[in-house]
Motif scaffolding. Structure first.
Motif, mmCIF file in Angstrom:
data_model
loop_
_atom_site.group_PDB
_atom_site.id
_atom_site.type_symbol
_atom_site.label_atom_id
_atom_site.label_comp_id
_atom_site.label_asym_id
_atom_site.label_seq_id
_atom_site.Cartn_x
_atom_site.Cartn_y
_atom_site.Cartn_z
ATOM 1 N N ARG A 83 0.940 -1.073 -0.027
ATOM 2 C CA ARG A 83 0.044 0.012 0.134
ATOM 3 C C ARG A 83 0.959 1.279 0.004
ATOM 4 N N THR A 84 0.734 2.165 -0.815
ATOM 5 C CA THR A 84 1.565 3.373 -0.875
ATOM 6 C C THR A 84 1.053 4.415 0.079
ATOM 7 N N ARG A 85 -0.092 4.700 0.541
ATOM 8 C CA ARG A 85 -0.756 5.508 1.491
ATOM 9 C C ARG A 85 -0.366 7.122 1.274
ATOM 10 N N GLY A 86 -0.222 7.141 -0.288
ATOM 11 C CA GLY A 86 -0.035 8.667 -0.861
ATOM 12 C C GLY A 86 1.347 8.868 -0.864
ATOM 13 N N GLN A 87 2.403 7.937 -0.620
ATOM 14 C CA GLN A 87 3.827 8.109 -0.780
ATOM 15 C C GLN A 87 4.211 7.092 -1.702
ATOM 16 N N PRO A 88 3.914 7.130 -3.046
ATOM 17 C CA PRO A 88 4.481 6.033 -3.911
ATOM 18 C C PRO A 88 5.761 6.062 -4.380
ATOM 19 N N ILE A 89 6.720 7.162 -4.294
ATOM 20 C CA ILE A 89 8.138 7.348 -4.531
ATOM 21 C C ILE A 89 8.797 6.353 -3.283
ATOM 22 N N PRO A 90 8.771 6.918 -1.907
ATOM 23 C CA PRO A 90 9.346 6.333 -1.113
ATOM 24 C C PRO A 90 9.145 4.944 -0.907
ATOM 25 N N VAL A 91 7.795 4.405 -1.147
ATOM 26 C CA VAL A 91 7.267 2.983 -1.115
ATOM 27 C C VAL A 91 8.190 2.162 -2.056
ATOM 28 N N LEU A 92 8.077 2.738 -3.488
ATOM 29 C CA LEU A 92 8.885 2.164 -4.548
ATOM 30 C C LEU A 92 10.209 1.865 -4.411
ATOM 31 N N GLY A 96 0.104 5.901 -11.984
ATOM 32 C CA GLY A 96 1.170 6.582 -11.569
ATOM 33 C C GLY A 96 2.399 6.178 -12.707
ATOM 34 N N ARG A 97 2.166 5.581 -13.845
ATOM 35 C CA ARG A 97 3.124 4.824 -14.884
ATOM 36 C C ARG A 97 3.982 6.021 -15.401
ATOM 37 N N ASN A 98 3.281 7.161 -15.762
ATOM 38 C CA ASN A 98 4.065 8.319 -16.273
ATOM 39 C C ASN A 98 5.376 8.479 -15.375
ATOM 40 N N LEU A 99 5.015 8.954 -14.038
ATOM 41 C CA LEU A 99 5.966 9.625 -13.089
ATOM 42 C C LEU A 99 6.854 8.551 -12.777
ATOM 43 N N ILE A 100 6.468 7.088 -12.530
ATOM 44 C CA ILE A 100 7.441 6.123 -12.076
ATOM 45 C C ILE A 100 8.570 5.868 -13.305
ATOM 46 N N ALA A 101 8.004 5.877 -14.558
ATOM 47 C CA ALA A 101 8.639 5.427 -15.940
ATOM 48 C C ALA A 101 9.772 6.506 -16.060
ATOM 49 N N ALA A 144 12.344 3.721 -17.189
ATOM 50 C CA ALA A 144 11.496 2.580 -17.840
ATOM 51 C C ALA A 144 10.609 2.959 -18.745
ATOM 52 N N ASP A 145 10.070 1.815 -19.492
ATOM 53 C CA ASP A 145 8.670 1.894 -20.547
ATOM 54 C C ASP A 145 7.590 2.002 -19.603
ATOM 55 N N LYS A 146 6.570 2.488 -20.408
ATOM 56 C CA LYS A 146 5.221 2.357 -19.742
ATOM 57 C C LYS A 146 4.114 1.902 -20.656
ATOM 58 N N GLU A 147 3.186 1.375 -20.367
ATOM 59 C CA GLU A 147 2.215 0.591 -21.129
ATOM 60 C C GLU A 147 0.854 0.998 -20.468
ATOM 61 N N ASN A 148 -0.086 1.033 -21.340
ATOM 62 C CA ASN A 148 -1.384 1.491 -20.811
ATOM 63 C C ASN A 148 -1.993 -0.007 -20.158
ATOM 64 N N GLU A 149 -2.541 -0.033 -19.119
ATOM 65 C CA GLU A 149 -3.022 -1.356 -18.369
ATOM 66 C C GLU A 149 -4.144 -2.285 -19.187
ATOM 67 N N ILE A 150 -4.987 -1.217 -20.027
ATOM 68 C CA ILE A 150 -5.986 -2.041 -20.644
ATOM 69 C C ILE A 150 -5.181 -3.024 -21.427
#
Length: 161
Positions: free
Chosen positions: A36-45, A68-73, A78-84
């Motif tokens: 769970r990221t609890r609003g803190q995706p970068i520190p958790v990653l 959050g794919r654009n931020l993390i990529a 890294a590459d990014k992909e639409n989840e659909i």
């Protein structure tokens, strides 16, 4: 964990959680992580990746999905992909007989319809629908209610049936 040749990482980061899968070139799942990221995706990653770094030093590639794919990529290069698209590809590979995918995420819900291409029998997306981005009725809402009840989302789903 031992080092594996040609490992790849899938990173799905949304409004509720970070989900990571590490696979080998034959698509065997070597490791999966749900946090769970609890609003803190970068520190958790960062925390999760530091833990995985020791087990998979020969990572050959990574792809990011989720809201959050654009931020993390961008952060990871890294590459990014639409989840659909990624969900349709995974279902077509592992369960080629499936024609309908329903996914309830933290921000939206998706309905994806697949069919078989007549030429090569590969699954193709023939239609899809998404609800408007709103937590009511989606995974985030359900996750919050389970948390309020002091139970896991898995226990919550069993009680709902």
């Amino acid at each position: 964990m031992t080092s594996h040749n040609k490992t790849f990482m899938g990173i799905d980061i949304g409004s509720v959680s970070l989900n990571i899968a590490v696979i080998d070139k034959e698509f065997h799942l070597l490791k999966s992580v749900y946090k769970r990221t609890r609003g803190q995706p970068i520190p958790v990653l960062i925390d999760v990746l530091e833990g995985l770094e020791k087990g998979f030093p020969e990572l050959c590639g990574a792809v990011c999905t989720g809201s959050g794919r654009n931020l993390i990529a961008e952060v990871m290069g890294a590459d990014k992909e639409n989840e659909i698209i990624s969900q349709a590809k995974a279902i077509a590979y592992f369960h080629p007989e499936v024609r309908t995918i329903i996914e309830i995420g933290g921000q939206d819900s998706k309905l994806i319809f697949l069919d078989s291409d007549e030429r090569d029998r590969r699954a193709i997306i023939v239609d899809h629908a998404l609800n408007e981005i709103c937590a009511a009725g989606t995974g985030s809402f359900l996750d919050q209610q389970a948390y309020r009840l002091g139970i896991s989302i898995d226990e919550f789903s069993v009680l709902a049936t």
